[in-house]
Design an enzyme around this catalytic site. Structure first.
Site, short mmCIF file in Angstrom:
data_model
loop_
_atom_site.label_atom_id
_atom_site.label_comp_id
_atom_site.label_asym_id
_atom_site.label_seq_id
_atom_site.Cartn_x
_atom_site.Cartn_y
_atom_site.Cartn_z
N ALA A 71 0.92 -1.12 -0.13
CA ALA A 71 0.13 0.06 -0.06
C ALA A 71 0.89 1.44 0.07
O ALA A 71 0.43 2.14 -0.52
CB ALA A 71 -1.22 0.02 1.32
N ALA A 74 2.40 1.67 -3.44
CA ALA A 74 1.14 2.09 -4.32
C ALA A 74 0.76 3.50 -4.20
O ALA A 74 0.76 4.38 -5.25
CB ALA A 74 -0.09 1.32 -4.09
N GLU A 75 0.75 4.06 -3.05
CA GLU A 75 0.41 5.40 -2.76
C GLU A 75 1.67 6.30 -3.10
O GLU A 75 1.52 7.47 -3.74
CB GLU A 75 -0.03 5.72 -1.21
CG GLU A 75 -0.51 6.96 -1.04
CD GLU A 75 -1.62 7.44 -0.20
OE1 GLU A 75 -1.87 8.46 0.39
OE2 GLU A 75 -2.07 6.30 0.64
N THR A 76 2.84 5.96 -3.00
CA THR A 76 3.95 6.82 -3.33
C THR A 76 3.74 7.03 -4.78
O THR A 76 3.87 7.95 -5.29
CB THR A 76 5.12 6.09 -3.03
OG1 THR A 76 5.18 5.91 -1.50
CG2 THR A 76 6.53 6.87 -3.37
N SER A 79 0.81 8.97 -6.10
CA SER A 79 0.95 10.28 -5.71
C SER A 79 2.08 10.94 -6.62
O SER A 79 1.65 12.12 -6.84
CB SER A 79 1.08 10.40 -4.18
OG SER A 79 0.29 9.95 -3.34
#
Length: 152
Positions: A71, A74-76, A79
């Protein structure tokens, strides 16, 4: 861990930020958490963001890659893609992240690739596919970011 490495950015984007005196690779890094997890962004544009992360050091008690680590990767990536899309006058803020974990990984590197699903004026959504070294899908994620105006 935390070593500097070259990130591939489109030249026109590098030039735009350099004209403002902004170090783009530092600005679009994975941050302190990304450094701790040894996330290495290899390529970054609004169309595609690629990074790797080692499994070692990012596992849960059973020795598998932690779902939370996937997660974070993925968020990195999502973003960074949203920030690249928004440009210098916008800040990307994650508002929704979902992850589906397909298989466990015990060793090696995983690679994440983020591609846009939607790029609008106020939101950007990216699909992130995380694969193991045999190119088997480990996780599929989707991140939506709000694009807020900067204060400047």
């Amino acid at each position: 861990m935390g070593e500097q490495h070259a990130v591939k950015f489109p030249q026109e984007v590098l030039d735009e930020y350099a004209a403002l005196g902004i170090d783009l690779p530092a600005l679009f890094s994975a941050g302190a958490l990304g450094i701790r997890m040894d996330i290495r962004i290899l390529e970054a544009s609004a169309d595609r963001v690629v990074a790797t992360m080692p499994v070692e050091g990012n596992t849960q008690p059973y020795g598998l890659l932690h779902g939370g680590a996937s997660a974070v990767l993925a968020e990195t990536l999502g973003s960074v893609g949203a920030m690249m899309h928004g440009g210098i006058k916008k800040v990307a803020v994650g508002v929704d992240l979902n992850c589906t974990h397909h298989r466990g990984v015990r060793s090696g590197l995983v690679t994440g690739v983020a591609t846009p699903v939607h790029r609008g004026r106020s939101t950007a959504t990216y699909e992130i596919v995380i694969s193991d070294e045999q190119d088997r899908r480990v996780c599929t994620a989707r991140l939506t970011c709000l694009l807020r105006d900067t204060d400047s």
